[in-house]
Design a protein around this motif. Structure first.
Motif, short mmCIF file in Angstrom:
data_model
loop_
_atom_site.label_atom_id
_atom_site.label_comp_id
_atom_site.label_asym_id
_atom_site.label_seq_id
_atom_site.Cartn_x
_atom_site.Cartn_y
_atom_site.Cartn_z
N GLN A 1 -12.34 0.65 -0.88
CA GLN A 1 -13.53 0.69 -1.71
C GLN A 1 -13.55 1.88 -2.67
O GLN A 1 -14.32 1.89 -3.62
CB GLN A 1 -14.77 0.74 -0.81
CG GLN A 1 -14.94 -0.50 0.04
CD GLN A 1 -15.08 -1.76 -0.78
OE1 GLN A 1 -15.85 -1.81 -1.73
NE2 GLN A 1 -14.31 -2.78 -0.44
N HIS A 2 -12.75 2.90 -2.40
CA HIS A 2 -12.82 4.10 -3.22
C HIS A 2 -11.46 4.52 -3.73
O HIS A 2 -11.27 5.66 -4.10
CB HIS A 2 -13.46 5.24 -2.41
CG HIS A 2 -14.83 4.90 -1.90
ND1 HIS A 2 -15.92 4.78 -2.73
CD2 HIS A 2 -15.27 4.64 -0.66
CE1 HIS A 2 -16.99 4.48 -2.01
NE2 HIS A 2 -16.61 4.37 -0.75
N SER A 3 -10.49 3.62 -3.74
CA SER A 3 -9.17 3.95 -4.25
C SER A 3 -9.17 3.84 -5.77
O SER A 3 -10.08 3.26 -6.37
CB SER A 3 -8.13 3.00 -3.66
OG SER A 3 -8.33 1.70 -4.15
N ARG A 4 -8.14 4.38 -6.37
CA ARG A 4 -8.00 4.26 -7.82
C ARG A 4 -7.92 2.80 -8.24
O ARG A 4 -8.50 2.40 -9.25
CB ARG A 4 -6.74 5.01 -8.28
CG ARG A 4 -6.82 6.52 -8.09
CD ARG A 4 -5.61 7.20 -8.67
NE ARG A 4 -5.74 8.65 -8.62
CZ ARG A 4 -4.97 9.49 -9.30
NH1 ARG A 4 -4.00 9.02 -10.07
NH2 ARG A 4 -5.17 10.79 -9.22
N TYR B 1 -11.38 1.27 -8.40
CA TYR B 1 -12.14 1.65 -9.59
C TYR B 1 -11.63 0.91 -10.83
O TYR B 1 -12.42 0.45 -11.67
CB TYR B 1 -12.04 3.16 -9.82
CG TYR B 1 -12.90 3.98 -8.89
CD1 TYR B 1 -14.28 3.76 -8.80
CD2 TYR B 1 -12.34 4.99 -8.11
CE1 TYR B 1 -15.06 4.52 -7.94
CE2 TYR B 1 -13.11 5.74 -7.24
CZ TYR B 1 -14.48 5.50 -7.16
OH TYR B 1 -15.25 6.26 -6.31
N LYS C 1 -12.77 -2.76 -10.55
CA LYS C 1 -14.19 -2.93 -10.86
C LYS C 1 -14.45 -2.74 -12.36
O LYS C 1 -15.30 -3.43 -12.94
CB LYS C 1 -15.03 -1.94 -10.05
CG LYS C 1 -15.11 -2.27 -8.56
CD LYS C 1 -15.95 -1.26 -7.82
CE LYS C 1 -16.05 -1.59 -6.33
NZ LYS C 1 -16.70 -2.88 -6.09
N SER C 2 -13.73 -1.84 -12.98
CA SER C 2 -13.88 -1.63 -14.42
C SER C 2 -13.46 -2.87 -15.20
O SER C 2 -14.14 -3.29 -16.15
CB SER C 2 -13.03 -0.43 -14.87
OG SER C 2 -13.46 0.75 -14.25
N ALA D 1 -17.68 3.29 -17.61
CA ALA D 1 -17.60 4.38 -16.65
C ALA D 1 -18.85 4.46 -15.79
O ALA D 1 -18.78 4.67 -14.57
CB ALA D 1 -17.36 5.70 -17.39
N VAL E 1 -19.08 1.98 -12.82
CA VAL E 1 -18.32 2.25 -11.60
C VAL E 1 -18.59 3.64 -11.04
O VAL E 1 -18.02 4.04 -10.02
CB VAL E 1 -16.80 2.08 -11.85
CG1 VAL E 1 -16.48 0.65 -12.25
CG2 VAL E 1 -16.29 3.06 -12.91
N LEU F 1 -18.05 6.75 -12.46
CA LEU F 1 -17.05 7.78 -12.72
C LEU F 1 -17.27 8.41 -14.08
O LEU F 1 -17.87 7.81 -14.98
CB LEU F 1 -15.63 7.19 -12.67
CG LEU F 1 -15.07 6.76 -11.31
CD1 LEU F 1 -13.66 6.23 -11.50
CD2 LEU F 1 -15.09 7.91 -10.33
N ARG G 1 -16.19 9.29 -17.72
CA ARG G 1 -15.41 8.42 -18.61
C ARG G 1 -14.01 8.97 -18.90
O ARG G 1 -13.05 8.21 -19.03
CB ARG G 1 -16.17 8.17 -19.91
CG ARG G 1 -16.40 9.41 -20.77
CD ARG G 1 -17.14 9.03 -22.03
NE ARG G 1 -17.41 10.21 -22.87
CZ ARG G 1 -18.06 10.15 -24.03
NH1 ARG G 1 -18.51 8.99 -24.47
NH2 ARG G 1 -18.27 11.23 -24.73
N LEU H 1 -11.92 8.21 -15.77
CA LEU H 1 -11.61 6.78 -15.69
C LEU H 1 -10.57 6.40 -16.74
O LEU H 1 -9.65 5.62 -16.45
CB LEU H 1 -12.88 5.96 -15.89
CG LEU H 1 -12.71 4.44 -15.80
CD1 LEU H 1 -12.18 4.02 -14.44
CD2 LEU H 1 -14.05 3.73 -16.07
#
Length: 273
Positions: free
Chosen positions: A165-168, A171, A174-175, A193, A196, A198, A200, A203
């Motif tokens: 859920q929180h890996s690169r 992200y 999801k982007s 950004a 998700v 983060l 910008r 990201l």
């Protein structure tokens, strides 16, 4: 016998893109490697036996089993000298490739699988071969690949899916999901950004590492790839397409399209008729 086929090009399909497939009846002792590949390649063994080696382990495999080569991973595999294997394979890339393989528990430490009853592994080569001459062959081949990966997930160990859920990768995924649902609107890098949670700049750096381009360029490429698909529809004007990919100004859209594609929208349409 060695049959190797390249897939039809799939412009704009970044989520999961089949590249090539094939079938080989190996000679005794036939070997490949050690070497690296730049795509994911799933092999299914129809008959016979062989050995698949990675830097971490050695696997003796037979009919009804298979292995997945991961990109940039050193592998070596060879057919048995007495009972050589026959296998089919499919190569693919895409943003969804790694997460789907993670759900199937396919990793560098566990790159092998055993089929379950009712899976499509034994027939996917024939299906892909038959799809080559079909209308919409690119879409059909992608659907076959999704089914292969669904079967791979279904025959994985019955534990909770691996969904970081929180890996690169999460992200980035999801982007891109946000871009896919919002590219036709006036969205910015800052909007993506925020969606998700983060910064910008951070990201954009993740996109640069993953794809070699900034988030801004990725968004532009996505929109222009979508526009290229829409240009195949003669009932849509350039202005219609411009609005459909988030540009209210058709002149700005035409400028950006030519920057990315090397041709104006009208020329691009004419050359592909």
């Amino acid at each position: 016998m060695n049959v190797d086929n390249t897939m039809p090009a799939m412009q704009g399909h970044m989520d999961l893109n089949p590249l090539f497939f094939g079938l080989e009846e190996c000679m005794p002792g036939h070997t490949w490697g050690p070497g690296l590949r730049d795509a994911y390649i799933l092999h299914y063994i129809h008959s016979g036996r062989g050995v698949f080696r990675t830097s971490e382990a050695v696997y003796e495999l037979g009919a009804g089993q298979g292995f997945v080569i991961l990109p940039d991973t050193l592998v070596h595999y060879s057919a048995d000298s007495a009972d050589p294997w026959t296998y089919s394979w499919i190569g693919f890339k895409g943003l969804n490739a790694k997460p789907l393989l993670q759900r199937a528990h396919i990793t560098s430490g566990r790159p092998v699988f055993t089929e379950r009853a009712g899976s499509c592994f034994s027939g996917f080569y024939r299906e892909l071969e038959a799809s080559r001459d079909a209308r919409g062959s690119d879409v059909l081949s992608q659907s076959i690949l999704y089914r292969i990966l669904a079967d791979l997930i279904s025959c994985s160990p019955e534990t909770e899916d691996i969904r970081p859920q929180h890996s690169r990768e999460a992200y980035i995924r999801k982007s891109i999901e946000y871009i896919e649902s919002s590219y036709s609107q006036k969205v910015s890098v800052l909007d993506i950004a925020r969606s998700v949670g983060l910064d910008r700049t951070y990201l954009s750096g993740l996109f640069k590492e993953q794809f070699g381009v900034s988030l801004q360029t990725f968004l532009l490429e996505y929109r222009m790839n979508r526009a290229a698909v829409l240009l195949r529809n003669p009932e849509l004007s350039v202005s219609d397409i411009s609005r459909s990919v988030g540009y209210n100004d058709p002149f700005l859209f035409s400028k950006m399209f030519k920057k990315m594609m090397g041709l104006s929208p009208r020329t691009y349409r004419e050359e592909r008729r």
